[in-house]
Write a protein that holds these residues in place. Sequence first.
Motif, PDB file in Angstrom:
ATOM      1  N   ASN A  64       0.630  -0.976   0.148  1.00 14.82           N
ATOM      2  CA  ASN A  64       0.278  -0.286  -0.082  1.00 14.82           C
ATOM      3  C   ASN A  64       0.888   1.297   0.246  1.00 14.82           C
ATOM      4  OD1 ASN A  64       0.526   0.737   2.618  1.00 14.82           O
ATOM      5  ND2 ASN A  64      -0.540  -1.331   2.918  1.00 14.82           N
ATOM      6  N   TYR A  65       0.760   2.309  -0.378  1.00 19.30           N
ATOM      7  CA  TYR A  65       0.897   3.572  -0.887  1.00 19.30           C
ATOM      8  C   TYR A  65       0.111   4.422  -0.894  1.00 19.30           C
ATOM      9  CZ  TYR A  65       3.684  -0.108  -3.302  1.00 19.30           C
ATOM     10  OH  TYR A  65       4.641  -1.821  -3.740  1.00 19.30           O
ATOM     11  N   LEU A  66       0.701   5.672   0.229  1.00 23.10           N
ATOM     12  CA  LEU A  66       0.283   7.213   0.450  1.00 23.10           C
ATOM     13  C   LEU A  66       0.896   7.916  -0.064  1.00 23.10           C
ATOM     14  CD1 LEU A  66      -2.168   8.617   1.783  1.00 23.10           C
ATOM     15  CD2 LEU A  66      -0.314   9.310   3.576  1.00 23.10           C
ATOM     16  N   TYR A  67       0.557   8.138  -1.573  1.00 22.86           N
ATOM     17  CA  TYR A  67       1.712   8.607  -2.611  1.00 22.86           C
ATOM     18  C   TYR A  67       1.861  10.350  -1.940  1.00 22.86           C
ATOM     19  CZ  TYR A  67       1.826   4.950  -5.335  1.00 22.86           C
ATOM     20  OH  TYR A  67       2.069   4.111  -6.352  1.00 22.86           O
ATOM     21  N   SER A  68       0.347  11.510  -1.463  1.00 22.30           N
ATOM     22  CA  SER A  68       0.058  12.470  -1.739  1.00 22.30           C
ATOM     23  C   SER A  68      -0.422  12.426  -0.108  1.00 22.30           C
ATOM     24  CB  SER A  68      -0.186  13.060  -2.630  1.00 22.30           C
ATOM     25  OG  SER A  68      -0.251  14.604  -2.164  1.00 22.30           O
ATOM     26  N   GLY A  69       0.610  12.758   1.031  1.00 23.56           N
ATOM     27  CA  GLY A  69      -0.211  12.923   2.708  1.00 23.56           C
ATOM     28  C   GLY A  69      -0.421  14.004   2.709  1.00 23.56           C
ATOM     29  N   ALA A  70      -1.190  14.738   3.716  1.00 20.71           N
ATOM     30  CA  ALA A  70      -1.185  16.052   3.656  1.00 20.71           C
ATOM     31  C   ALA A  70      -2.116  15.937   5.196  1.00 20.71           C
ATOM     32  CB  ALA A  70      -2.627  17.165   2.814  1.00 20.71           C
ATOM     33  N   LEU A  71      -1.336  16.322   6.267  1.00 23.80           N
ATOM     34  CA  LEU A  71      -1.762  16.950   7.617  1.00 23.80           C
ATOM     35  C   LEU A  71      -1.796  18.546   7.902  1.00 23.80           C
ATOM     36  CD1 LEU A  71      -0.445  14.387   7.511  1.00 23.80           C
ATOM     37  CD2 LEU A  71      -0.981  13.960   9.370  1.00 23.80           C
ATOM     38  N   THR A  72      -2.911  18.653   8.757  1.00 21.56           N
ATOM     39  CA  THR A  72      -2.767  19.580   9.303  1.00 21.56           C
ATOM     40  C   THR A  72      -2.665  19.633  10.853  1.00 21.56           C
ATOM     41  OG1 THR A  72      -4.164  20.923   7.581  1.00 21.56           O
ATOM     42  CG2 THR A  72      -3.967  21.967   9.612  1.00 21.56           C
ATOM     43  N   ARG A  73      -2.158  20.850  10.962  1.00 16.51           N
ATOM     44  CA  ARG A  73      -1.858  21.037  13.406  1.00 16.51           C
ATOM     45  C   ARG A  73      -2.994  21.027  13.917  1.00 16.51           C
ATOM     46  NH1 ARG A  73       2.020  20.992  17.204  1.00 16.51           N
ATOM     47  NH2 ARG A  73       3.684  21.573  15.371  1.00 16.51           N
ATOM     48  N   SER A  74      -3.264  19.950  14.458  1.00 13.27           N
ATOM     49  CA  SER A  74      -4.961  20.041  15.386  1.00 13.27           C
ATOM     50  C   SER A  74      -4.715  20.561  17.384  1.00 13.27           C
ATOM     51  CB  SER A  74      -6.000  18.828  14.959  1.00 13.27           C
ATOM     52  OG  SER A  74      -5.044  17.751  16.344  1.00 13.27           O
ATOM     53  N   SER A  75      -3.701  20.362  17.329  1.00  9.90           N
ATOM     54  CA  SER A  75      -3.495  20.099  18.950  1.00  9.90           C
ATOM     55  C   SER A  75      -1.652  20.459  19.209  1.00  9.90           C
ATOM     56  CB  SER A  75      -4.407  19.471  19.103  1.00  9.90           C
ATOM     57  OG  SER A  75      -2.821  18.084  19.233  1.00  9.90           O
ATOM     58  N   GLN A  76      -1.167  21.288  19.676  1.00 12.08           N
ATOM     59  CA  GLN A  76       0.331  21.857  20.529  1.00 12.08           C
ATOM     60  C   GLN A  76       0.558  20.884  21.279  1.00 12.08           C
ATOM     61  OE1 GLN A  76       1.749  24.592  19.191  1.00 12.08           O
ATOM     62  NE2 GLN A  76       0.630  25.097  18.268  1.00 12.08           N
ATOM     63  N   PRO A  77       1.984  20.674  21.161  1.00 12.49           N
ATOM     64  CA  PRO A  77       1.784  19.343  22.118  1.00 12.49           C
ATOM     65  C   PRO A  77       2.124  19.547  23.677  1.00 12.49           C
ATOM     66  CG  PRO A  77       4.447  20.772  20.904  1.00 12.49           C
ATOM     67  CD  PRO A  77       3.029  21.524  20.750  1.00 12.49           C
ATOM     68  N   GLU A  78       2.090  18.769  24.355  1.00 15.82           N
ATOM     69  CA  GLU A  78       1.987  18.633  26.002  1.00 15.82           C
ATOM     70  C   GLU A  78       3.335  19.505  26.446  1.00 15.82           C
ATOM     71  OE1 GLU A  78      -0.179  15.443  27.661  1.00 15.82           O
ATOM     72  OE2 GLU A  78      -1.210  15.158  26.673  1.00 15.82           O
ATOM     73  N   GLU A  79       3.316  20.333  27.682  1.00 19.82           N
ATOM     74  CA  GLU A  79       4.517  20.729  28.000  1.00 19.82           C
ATOM     75  C   GLU A  79       5.547  19.307  29.404  1.00 19.82           C
ATOM     76  OE1 GLU A  79       5.453  23.396  27.760  1.00 19.82           O
ATOM     77  OE2 GLU A  79       4.021  24.384  27.119  1.00 19.82           O
ATOM     78  N   GLU A  80       6.442  19.773  29.283  1.00 21.45           N
ATOM     79  CA  GLU A  80       7.256  18.580  29.610  1.00 21.45           C
ATOM     80  C   GLU A  80       7.764  18.662  30.760  1.00 21.45           C
ATOM     81  OE1 GLU A  80      10.576  17.706  27.385  1.00 21.45           O
ATOM     82  OE2 GLU A  80       9.406  16.694  25.442  1.00 21.45           O
TER      83      GLU A  80
END
Length: 326
Positions: free
Chosen positions: A310-326
Amino acid sequence: MSFSQRLMHARPRGRAWIRIALRFGLVALFAVAVGASYGLTRASASPAPSMQKYLGYWNYDQPNLTTLNNVGVLSCPDGGGQCGSQLPLPLKLPQVGWVLFSEGPHGTVNGHTDQGCTWNFRVTATDLELSSTTQECFNPAVGSVGNITKWSVTVDGNKEHEEIVAISHQPNGIDLIAPMKSGSRTRVNGVGGTESFSRFLGTFSYDPADFHTLTNVVATDHGTAFPEQGSIQFTKKDRSTILAHTPDGCNWTLAVRGNTAELDPATQTCHLASGDISFHYWAIVTDDGKHINAFRAGTTTLTGQQPTNNYLYSGALTRSSQPEEE
């Protein structure tokens, strides 16, 4: 729904062009594929001054579908959109990946890409040009041969600009052309770093799938396709790697170098109750930390069934949340 469940429910969508896409690795025309690690290759101690500025690692900047920077456009050689109507042409193909320029024989430069290919360039007074127009390379990630007829490279400090023309030879005898008129890369000097990681950490969600553009559409070698959906959480593993937590419950390790992260080790497998999922290539790129472009290739082996590529030739994602503070 897990990846394996979606695979079992995948519907045939445009079966003919999906098979063609698999055969020729459309998004991997220029610099994507086998998932080589980021091990450095040393050039000779004293390259010619005219060559020196090109040597080293260069990552593609994030593709821009509006300006077409770092986007190849697959079409018929005559500029039409038919060519047997086997593909939704013209097709925009965002480019992700890196090239390592090193000193070649007889004053030339070799360009080794993350598809495992090496292309030879002659050094001119103003740029790099392919030393021949007949160079080809087999792309093991998608099982195809690619021919680049033009690849010119100019460098100004830590910025690189290029123009590429690639040819796709299809089994019905028709050639498709994929020019990238505007390409840019940035020099990469090291692994990891706070700035690199800050781009990736957090949760990113897949944009809506589009079967006409292949955006977020997973194609299989069984002639089926299905939309890629859900969110991926990226967390820090150490100073040079991140972990990608995918919706199916799998965790994947990617090495970060500048704006690009790739699988490290190059092949990884996740064991689920329904079977195994293996990725042998996954590259992601983000410059702004808000949007990610990706290309992925792998194999799913459901219990009691034959493997499915299987192949994902053109993946596109958008940020939905910031990382949690360490």
